[in-house]
Motif scaffolding. Structure first.
Motif, mmCIF file in Angstrom:
data_model
loop_
_atom_site.group_PDB
_atom_site.id
_atom_site.type_symbol
_atom_site.label_atom_id
_atom_site.label_comp_id
_atom_site.label_asym_id
_atom_site.label_seq_id
_atom_site.Cartn_x
_atom_site.Cartn_y
_atom_site.Cartn_z
ATOM 1 N N LEU A 41 56.702 27.474 34.268
ATOM 2 C CA LEU A 41 56.493 27.978 35.629
ATOM 3 C C LEU A 41 55.013 28.004 35.985
ATOM 4 N N VAL A 42 54.177 28.385 35.022
ATOM 5 C CA VAL A 42 52.735 28.430 35.272
ATOM 6 C C VAL A 42 52.212 27.034 35.584
ATOM 7 N N ARG A 43 52.719 26.011 34.873
ATOM 8 C CA ARG A 43 52.296 24.649 35.175
ATOM 9 C C ARG A 43 52.608 24.296 36.628
ATOM 10 N N ARG A 44 53.706 24.785 37.114
ATOM 11 C CA ARG A 44 54.078 24.477 38.499
ATOM 12 C C ARG A 44 53.206 25.241 39.498
ATOM 13 N N THR A 45 52.750 26.435 39.124
ATOM 14 C CA THR A 45 51.846 27.141 40.042
ATOM 15 C C THR A 45 50.508 26.421 40.142
ATOM 16 N N ARG A 46 50.100 25.758 39.062
ATOM 17 C CA ARG A 46 48.819 25.045 39.107
ATOM 18 C C ARG A 46 48.851 23.920 40.121
ATOM 19 N N LEU A 47 50.009 23.306 40.283
ATOM 20 C CA LEU A 47 50.134 22.267 41.292
ATOM 21 C C LEU A 47 49.881 22.836 42.682
ATOM 22 N N LEU A 48 50.293 24.063 42.891
ATOM 23 C CA LEU A 48 50.092 24.689 44.197
ATOM 24 C C LEU A 48 48.602 24.813 44.538
ATOM 25 N N ARG A 49 47.762 24.783 43.511
ATOM 26 C CA ARG A 49 46.336 24.959 43.763
ATOM 27 C C ARG A 49 45.675 23.708 44.290
ATOM 28 N N SER A 50 46.451 22.650 44.440
ATOM 29 C CA SER A 50 45.924 21.482 45.131
ATOM 30 C C SER A 50 46.058 21.676 46.641
ATOM 31 N N LEU A 51 46.581 22.829 47.037
ATOM 32 C CA LEU A 51 46.668 23.209 48.438
ATOM 33 C C LEU A 51 45.567 24.211 48.738
ATOM 34 N N ILE A 52 45.191 24.284 49.974
ATOM 35 C CA ILE A 52 44.163 25.257 50.354
ATOM 36 C C ILE A 52 44.657 26.664 50.068
ATOM 37 N N SER A 53 43.839 27.462 49.456
ATOM 38 C CA SER A 53 44.161 28.876 49.283
ATOM 39 C C SER A 53 43.207 29.684 50.149
ATOM 40 N N ALA A 54 43.736 30.668 50.799
ATOM 41 C CA ALA A 54 42.914 31.464 51.709
ATOM 42 C C ALA A 54 43.393 32.905 51.682
ATOM 43 N N ASP A 55 42.494 33.784 52.091
ATOM 44 C CA ASP A 55 42.848 35.196 52.198
ATOM 45 C C ASP A 55 43.238 35.822 50.859
ATOM 46 N N PHE A 56 42.731 35.243 49.749
ATOM 47 C CA PHE A 56 42.946 35.871 48.452
ATOM 48 C C PHE A 56 41.941 37.009 48.304
ATOM 49 N N GLU A 57 42.433 38.208 48.249
ATOM 50 C CA GLU A 57 41.550 39.363 48.048
ATOM 51 C C GLU A 57 41.386 39.549 46.540
ATOM 52 N N TYR A 58 40.442 38.809 45.968
ATOM 53 C CA TYR A 58 40.334 38.754 44.514
ATOM 54 C C TYR A 58 40.078 40.129 43.896
ATOM 55 N N CYS A 59 39.256 40.921 44.533
ATOM 56 C CA CYS A 59 38.983 42.266 43.997
ATOM 57 C C CYS A 59 40.284 43.056 43.905
ATOM 58 N N HIS A 60 41.091 42.930 44.942
ATOM 59 C CA HIS A 60 42.358 43.659 44.972
ATOM 60 C C HIS A 60 43.299 43.150 43.889
ATOM 61 N N LEU A 61 43.342 41.815 43.711
ATOM 62 C CA LEU A 61 44.212 41.245 42.689
ATOM 63 C C LEU A 61 43.787 41.689 41.290
ATOM 64 N N ILE A 62 42.489 41.730 41.053
ATOM 65 C CA ILE A 62 41.989 42.179 39.749
ATOM 66 C C ILE A 62 42.333 43.649 39.525
ATOM 67 N N ASP A 63 42.154 44.457 40.559
ATOM 68 C CA ASP A 63 42.512 45.874 40.449
ATOM 69 C C ASP A 63 43.996 46.033 40.124
ATOM 70 N N GLU A 64 44.828 45.155 40.695
ATOM 71 C CA GLU A 64 46.261 45.237 40.418
ATOM 72 C C GLU A 64 46.566 44.868 38.968
ATOM 73 N N HIS A 65 45.830 43.902 38.411
ATOM 74 C CA HIS A 65 46.003 43.586 36.988
ATOM 75 C C HIS A 65 45.725 44.818 36.138
ATOM 76 N N ALA A 66 44.631 45.493 36.446
ATOM 77 C CA ALA A 66 44.270 46.696 35.690
ATOM 78 C C ALA A 66 45.344 47.765 35.841
ATOM 79 N N ARG A 67 45.863 47.907 37.051
ATOM 80 C CA ARG A 67 46.868 48.940 37.317
ATOM 81 C C ARG A 67 48.179 48.617 36.610
ATOM 82 N N ILE A 68 48.572 47.329 36.585
ATOM 83 C CA ILE A 68 49.802 46.923 35.894
ATOM 84 C C ILE A 68 49.706 47.278 34.418
ATOM 85 N N ALA A 69 48.585 46.935 33.796
ATOM 86 C CA ALA A 69 48.388 47.245 32.378
ATOM 87 C C ALA A 69 48.435 48.749 32.142
#
Length: 245
Positions: free
Chosen positions: A150-178
């Motif tokens: 599944l991860v290999r398939r998500t990498r293909l998606l990155r050949s598309l434009i990505s926008a509005d990724f709130e990276y700080c928020h995503l990182i905070d969510e990783h910390a919160r999940i753990a």
């Protein structure tokens, strides 16, 4: 699958994930057989492997193409990732010891530092690896194999434009999940993982390529050792170009 087919599949996979072979690019058996100096049967086996991994689409009487994922497919891939990761979450909460939780926390901190130093490529790589680490820590090989595909398939998606990724928020969510999993709050962790992946999916803007198109020969050149490509391929010349297996 022969070892040569596996080798060709690995090179094609790498070229796709490195965004050198872009979505929609034709993967002609004849051209690839010339590039790799391999029979078309061997190349066809490699293309079938790519199709099994969701990285290529094989169309009857037209041949193989690098997959062009839709928004619906992106949603389904991330839904599947959510199910897999939620499935191992309870195991982690029950079985993981202090060293495992420390590894997760250290990983999140490395991602945070990479982002702070503006190394967004590394931060993105570590963000993906966080989810793979969760599954690896479960020690469930079957889950790891499913998750890796599944991860290999998500990498293909990155050949598309990505926008509005709130990276700080995503990182905070990783910390919160753990943190939630370490405290045994599995239900809350699962809910957060679901909303986390929905946020990622919504960051994709579909159908706007951000990587230049190249011919397969141009795209694959960096992965081939000198002399690896040849002007012609042995055998199978009577096979029709583009005929689906």
């Amino acid at each position: 699958m022969s070892s040569r087919s596996q080798e060709i599949a690995a090179i094609l996979t790498r070229a796709i994930l490195d965004h050198r072979l872009v979505p929609g690019c034709k993967l002609g058996e004849r051209e690839l057989s010339e590039i790799f100096n391999a029979s078309r049967i061997v190349v066809r086996q490699a293309l079938i492997r790519l199709a099994d991994d969701g990285l290529a689409q094989i169309e009857r009487n037209r041949g193989a193409f690098v997959a062009r994922p839709s928004l619906q497919e992106a949603v389904e891939i991330y839904d599947a990732l959510t199910l897999v990761e939620n499935g191992v979450a309870g195991q982690l909460a029950d079985r993981l010891g202090p060293a495992g939780w420390a590894e997760l926390r250290q990983h999140v901190e490395r991602q945070r530092q990479a982002f702070a130093s503006h190394n967004h490529a590394l931060a993105d790589e570590l963000g993906e690896e966080f989810h793979s680490l969760l599954v690896r820590l479960s020690r469930n090989r079957v889950m790891q194999e499913i998750h890796a595909q599944l991860v290999r398939r998500t990498r293909l998606l990155r050949s598309l434009i990505s926008a509005d990724f709130e990276y700080c928020h995503l990182i905070d969510e990783h910390a919160r999940i753990a943190e939630l999993l370490e405290k045994g709050r599995v239900k809350q962790a699962a809910e957060l993982m679901s909303s986390h992946y929905r946020r990622v999916v919504h960051g994709y803007i579909m159908d706007r390529a951000v990587y230049p198109e190249r011919t397969p020969r141009e795209a694959l050149a960096p992965y081939l050792s000198p002399g690896a490509a040849a002007l012609s391929a042995p055998g199978d010349d009577d096979d029709r170009e583009g005929h689906a297996p």
